[in-house]
Design a protein around this motif. Sequence first.
Motif, PDB file in Angstrom:
ATOM      1  N   ASP A 117      -7.764  19.358  -6.400  1.00  0.00           N
ATOM      2  CA  ASP A 117      -6.790  19.824  -5.422  1.00  0.00           C
ATOM      3  C   ASP A 117      -6.501  18.718  -4.414  1.00  0.00           C
ATOM      4  OD1 ASP A 117      -5.186  21.920  -4.275  1.00  0.00           O
ATOM      5  OD2 ASP A 117      -6.698  22.072  -2.694  1.00  0.00           O
ATOM      6  N   THR A 118      -7.547  18.105  -3.897  1.00  0.00           N
ATOM      7  CA  THR A 118      -7.401  16.975  -2.978  1.00  0.00           C
ATOM      8  C   THR A 118      -8.527  15.984  -3.229  1.00  0.00           C
ATOM      9  OG1 THR A 118      -8.708  18.041  -1.246  1.00  0.00           O
ATOM     10  CG2 THR A 118      -6.312  18.320  -1.132  1.00  0.00           C
ATOM     11  N   VAL A 119      -8.260  14.757  -2.855  1.00  0.00           N
ATOM     12  CA  VAL A 119      -9.250  13.696  -2.959  1.00  0.00           C
ATOM     13  C   VAL A 119      -9.249  12.959  -1.623  1.00  0.00           C
ATOM     14  CG1 VAL A 119      -9.912  11.560  -4.147  1.00  0.00           C
ATOM     15  CG2 VAL A 119      -8.833  13.427  -5.437  1.00  0.00           C
ATOM     16  N   ARG A 120     -10.438  12.768  -1.071  1.00  0.00           N
ATOM     17  CA  ARG A 120     -10.566  12.013   0.185  1.00  0.00           C
ATOM     18  C   ARG A 120     -11.392  10.768  -0.096  1.00  0.00           C
ATOM     19  NH1 ARG A 120     -10.131  13.029   5.761  1.00  0.00           N
ATOM     20  NH2 ARG A 120     -11.480  11.669   6.982  1.00  0.00           N
ATOM     21  N   VAL A 121     -10.917   9.637   0.384  1.00  0.00           N
ATOM     22  CA  VAL A 121     -11.612   8.370   0.225  1.00  0.00           C
ATOM     23  C   VAL A 121     -11.993   7.873   1.617  1.00  0.00           C
ATOM     24  CG1 VAL A 121     -11.469   6.001  -0.635  1.00  0.00           C
ATOM     25  CG2 VAL A 121     -10.250   7.836  -1.833  1.00  0.00           C
ATOM     26  N   ASP A 122     -13.268   7.543   1.793  1.00  0.00           N
ATOM     27  CA  ASP A 122     -13.756   6.990   3.052  1.00  0.00           C
ATOM     28  C   ASP A 122     -14.384   5.637   2.779  1.00  0.00           C
ATOM     29  OD1 ASP A 122     -13.417   9.243   5.040  1.00  0.00           O
ATOM     30  OD2 ASP A 122     -14.570  10.261   3.480  1.00  0.00           O
ATOM     31  N   CYS A 123     -14.106   4.686   3.673  1.00  0.00           N
ATOM     32  CA  CYS A 123     -14.680   3.347   3.541  1.00  0.00           C
ATOM     33  C   CYS A 123     -14.570   2.636   4.883  1.00  0.00           C
ATOM     34  CB  CYS A 123     -13.935   2.561   2.467  1.00  0.00           C
ATOM     35  SG  CYS A 123     -14.628   0.926   2.145  1.00  0.00           S
ATOM     36  N   ASN A 170     -11.076  -3.889  -6.424  1.00  0.00           N
ATOM     37  CA  ASN A 170     -11.740  -3.670  -5.144  1.00  0.00           C
ATOM     38  C   ASN A 170     -12.414  -4.973  -4.730  1.00  0.00           C
ATOM     39  OD1 ASN A 170     -13.250  -2.936  -2.943  1.00  0.00           O
ATOM     40  ND2 ASN A 170     -14.244  -1.189  -3.906  1.00  0.00           N
ATOM     41  N   ASN A 171     -11.727  -5.745  -3.892  1.00  0.00           N
ATOM     42  CA  ASN A 171     -12.267  -7.003  -3.370  1.00  0.00           C
ATOM     43  C   ASN A 171     -12.851  -6.821  -1.972  1.00  0.00           C
ATOM     44  OD1 ASN A 171     -11.304  -8.228  -5.677  1.00  0.00           O
ATOM     45  ND2 ASN A 171      -9.626  -9.285  -4.684  1.00  0.00           N
ATOM     46  N   THR A 172     -13.056  -5.578  -1.541  1.00  0.00           N
ATOM     47  CA  THR A 172     -13.492  -5.315  -0.172  1.00  0.00           C
ATOM     48  C   THR A 172     -14.953  -5.653   0.057  1.00  0.00           C
ATOM     49  OG1 THR A 172     -14.148  -3.023  -0.618  1.00  0.00           O
ATOM     50  CG2 THR A 172     -11.842  -3.407   0.021  1.00  0.00           C
ATOM     51  N   GLY A 173     -15.757  -5.650  -0.989  1.00  0.00           N
ATOM     52  CA  GLY A 173     -17.187  -5.850  -0.832  1.00  0.00           C
ATOM     53  C   GLY A 173     -17.889  -4.618  -0.293  1.00  0.00           C
ATOM     54  N   ALA A 174     -17.171  -3.509  -0.215  1.00  0.00           N
ATOM     55  CA  ALA A 174     -17.728  -2.278   0.347  1.00  0.00           C
ATOM     56  C   ALA A 174     -17.675  -1.152  -0.687  1.00  0.00           C
ATOM     57  CB  ALA A 174     -16.940  -1.863   1.587  1.00  0.00           C
ATOM     58  N   ALA A 175     -18.590  -0.219  -0.528  1.00  0.00           N
ATOM     59  CA  ALA A 175     -18.596   0.964  -1.385  1.00  0.00           C
ATOM     60  C   ALA A 175     -17.617   1.994  -0.834  1.00  0.00           C
ATOM     61  CB  ALA A 175     -19.994   1.563  -1.438  1.00  0.00           C
ATOM     62  N   LEU A 176     -16.994   2.716  -1.726  1.00  0.00           N
ATOM     63  CA  LEU A 176     -16.081   3.799  -1.349  1.00  0.00           C
ATOM     64  C   LEU A 176     -16.812   5.124  -1.505  1.00  0.00           C
ATOM     65  CD1 LEU A 176     -12.946   2.692  -3.398  1.00  0.00           C
ATOM     66  CD2 LEU A 176     -13.410   2.214  -0.995  1.00  0.00           C
ATOM     67  N   ARG A 177     -16.625   6.030  -0.569  1.00  0.00           N
ATOM     68  CA  ARG A 177     -17.136   7.400  -0.707  1.00  0.00           C
ATOM     69  C   ARG A 177     -15.927   8.247  -1.086  1.00  0.00           C
ATOM     70  NH1 ARG A 177     -21.341  10.724   0.884  1.00  0.00           N
ATOM     71  NH2 ARG A 177     -22.353   8.970   1.901  1.00  0.00           N
ATOM     72  N   VAL A 178     -16.010   8.900  -2.246  1.00  0.00           N
ATOM     73  CA  VAL A 178     -14.901   9.706  -2.745  1.00  0.00           C
ATOM     74  C   VAL A 178     -15.347  11.162  -2.791  1.00  0.00           C
ATOM     75  CG1 VAL A 178     -13.309  10.082  -4.672  1.00  0.00           C
ATOM     76  CG2 VAL A 178     -14.110   7.756  -4.139  1.00  0.00           C
ATOM     77  N   THR A 179     -14.594  12.024  -2.105  1.00  0.00           N
ATOM     78  CA  THR A 179     -14.871  13.456  -2.082  1.00  0.00           C
ATOM     79  C   THR A 179     -13.716  14.166  -2.769  1.00  0.00           C
ATOM     80  OG1 THR A 179     -15.954  13.179   0.056  1.00  0.00           O
ATOM     81  CG2 THR A 179     -15.376  15.429  -0.589  1.00  0.00           C
ATOM     82  N   LEU A 238      -5.792  11.826  -0.413  1.00  0.00           N
ATOM     83  CA  LEU A 238      -4.897  11.650  -1.552  1.00  0.00           C
ATOM     84  C   LEU A 238      -4.477  13.007  -2.077  1.00  0.00           C
ATOM     85  CD1 LEU A 238      -6.844   8.872  -3.495  1.00  0.00           C
ATOM     86  CD2 LEU A 238      -5.307   8.638  -1.538  1.00  0.00           C
ATOM     87  N   GLN A 239      -3.223  13.141  -2.390  1.00  0.00           N
ATOM     88  CA  GLN A 239      -2.689  14.346  -3.005  1.00  0.00           C
ATOM     89  C   GLN A 239      -2.514  14.084  -4.502  1.00  0.00           C
ATOM     90  OE1 GLN A 239      -2.433  17.118  -1.219  1.00  0.00           O
ATOM     91  NE2 GLN A 239      -3.167  15.927   0.514  1.00  0.00           N
ATOM     92  N   PRO A 240      -2.406  15.138  -5.309  1.00  0.00           N
ATOM     93  CA  PRO A 240      -2.229  14.920  -6.755  1.00  0.00           C
ATOM     94  C   PRO A 240      -1.068  13.986  -7.082  1.00  0.00           C
ATOM     95  CG  PRO A 240      -2.721  17.213  -6.334  1.00  0.00           C
ATOM     96  CD  PRO A 240      -2.549  16.547  -4.985  1.00  0.00           C
ATOM     97  N   SER A 241      -0.014  13.984  -6.280  1.00  0.00           N
ATOM     98  CA  SER A 241       1.139  13.120  -6.560  1.00  0.00           C
ATOM     99  C   SER A 241       0.781  11.639  -6.427  1.00  0.00           C
ATOM    100  CB  SER A 241       2.291  13.454  -5.617  1.00  0.00           C
ATOM    101  OG  SER A 241       1.911  13.219  -4.271  1.00  0.00           O
ATOM    102  N   HIS A 242      -0.258  11.306  -5.662  1.00  0.00           N
ATOM    103  CA  HIS A 242      -0.654   9.909  -5.508  1.00  0.00           C
ATOM    104  C   HIS A 242      -1.286   9.352  -6.778  1.00  0.00           C
ATOM    105  CE1 HIS A 242      -1.028  10.861  -0.987  1.00  0.00           C
ATOM    106  NE2 HIS A 242       0.155  10.375  -1.235  1.00  0.00           N
ATOM    107  N   ALA A 243      -1.749  10.212  -7.651  1.00  0.00           N
ATOM    108  CA  ALA A 243      -2.424   9.768  -8.862  1.00  0.00           C
ATOM    109  C   ALA A 243      -1.452   9.264  -9.924  1.00  0.00           C
ATOM    110  CB  ALA A 243      -3.274  10.895  -9.439  1.00  0.00           C
ATOM    111  N   HIS A 244      -0.175   9.566  -9.777  1.00  0.00           N
ATOM    112  CA  HIS A 244       0.811   9.119 -10.765  1.00  0.00           C
ATOM    113  C   HIS A 244       1.043   7.619 -10.633  1.00  0.00           C
ATOM    114  CE1 HIS A 244       1.649  13.195 -11.941  1.00  0.00           C
ATOM    115  NE2 HIS A 244       1.799  13.507 -10.676  1.00  0.00           N
ATOM    116  N   ALA A 297      -4.405   3.812  -6.682  1.00  0.00           N
ATOM    117  CA  ALA A 297      -4.358   2.748  -7.689  1.00  0.00           C
ATOM    118  C   ALA A 297      -5.718   2.064  -7.814  1.00  0.00           C
ATOM    119  CB  ALA A 297      -3.270   1.735  -7.325  1.00  0.00           C
ATOM    120  N   LEU A 298      -6.412   1.885  -6.698  1.00  0.00           N
ATOM    121  CA  LEU A 298      -7.747   1.295  -6.729  1.00  0.00           C
ATOM    122  C   LEU A 298      -8.700   2.206  -7.500  1.00  0.00           C
ATOM    123  CD1 LEU A 298      -9.465  -0.632  -3.954  1.00  0.00           C
ATOM    124  CD2 LEU A 298     -10.700   1.209  -5.035  1.00  0.00           C
ATOM    125  N   LEU A 299      -8.672   3.504  -7.207  1.00  0.00           N
ATOM    126  CA  LEU A 299      -9.549   4.449  -7.912  1.00  0.00           C
ATOM    127  C   LEU A 299      -9.224   4.517  -9.400  1.00  0.00           C
ATOM    128  CD1 LEU A 299      -9.704   7.440  -5.397  1.00  0.00           C
ATOM    129  CD2 LEU A 299     -11.426   5.673  -5.799  1.00  0.00           C
TER     130      LEU A 299
END
Length: 96
Positions: A69-75, A43-52, A82-88, A35-37
């Motif tokens: 196919d997959t999405v990985r978020v690091d912070c 994004n109130n974290t004040g930090a950058a997200l690395r998205v692969t 994240l799986q495709p189903s999370h994007a719904h 949902a954030l992406l």
Amino acid sequence: MPTPIAVDPPGCACTECVTGQHVPLDQATPHDMAALLGGRLRNNTGAALRVTVVYALSPGTTLPAAIPDTVRVDCQDLSWDLQPSHAHPAPPPERP
């Protein structure tokens, strides 16, 4: 509990996090991160997200037609796969 509208810094214990209007980063679920992406949570974290993103390319397919196919978020030493189903935009599961 209300649906969150923002992700706050890890360990945040502000009134909004306590009431469920915001979620601390260290308690965020894959659905929250999707949902954030997607712009549905701030994004109130004040930090950058690395998205692969990993794409699956079928023979004869080019990248513009590829489907993630997959999405990985690091912070901040935290990560979510994240799986495709999370994007719904379906509502996330209830929090305890």
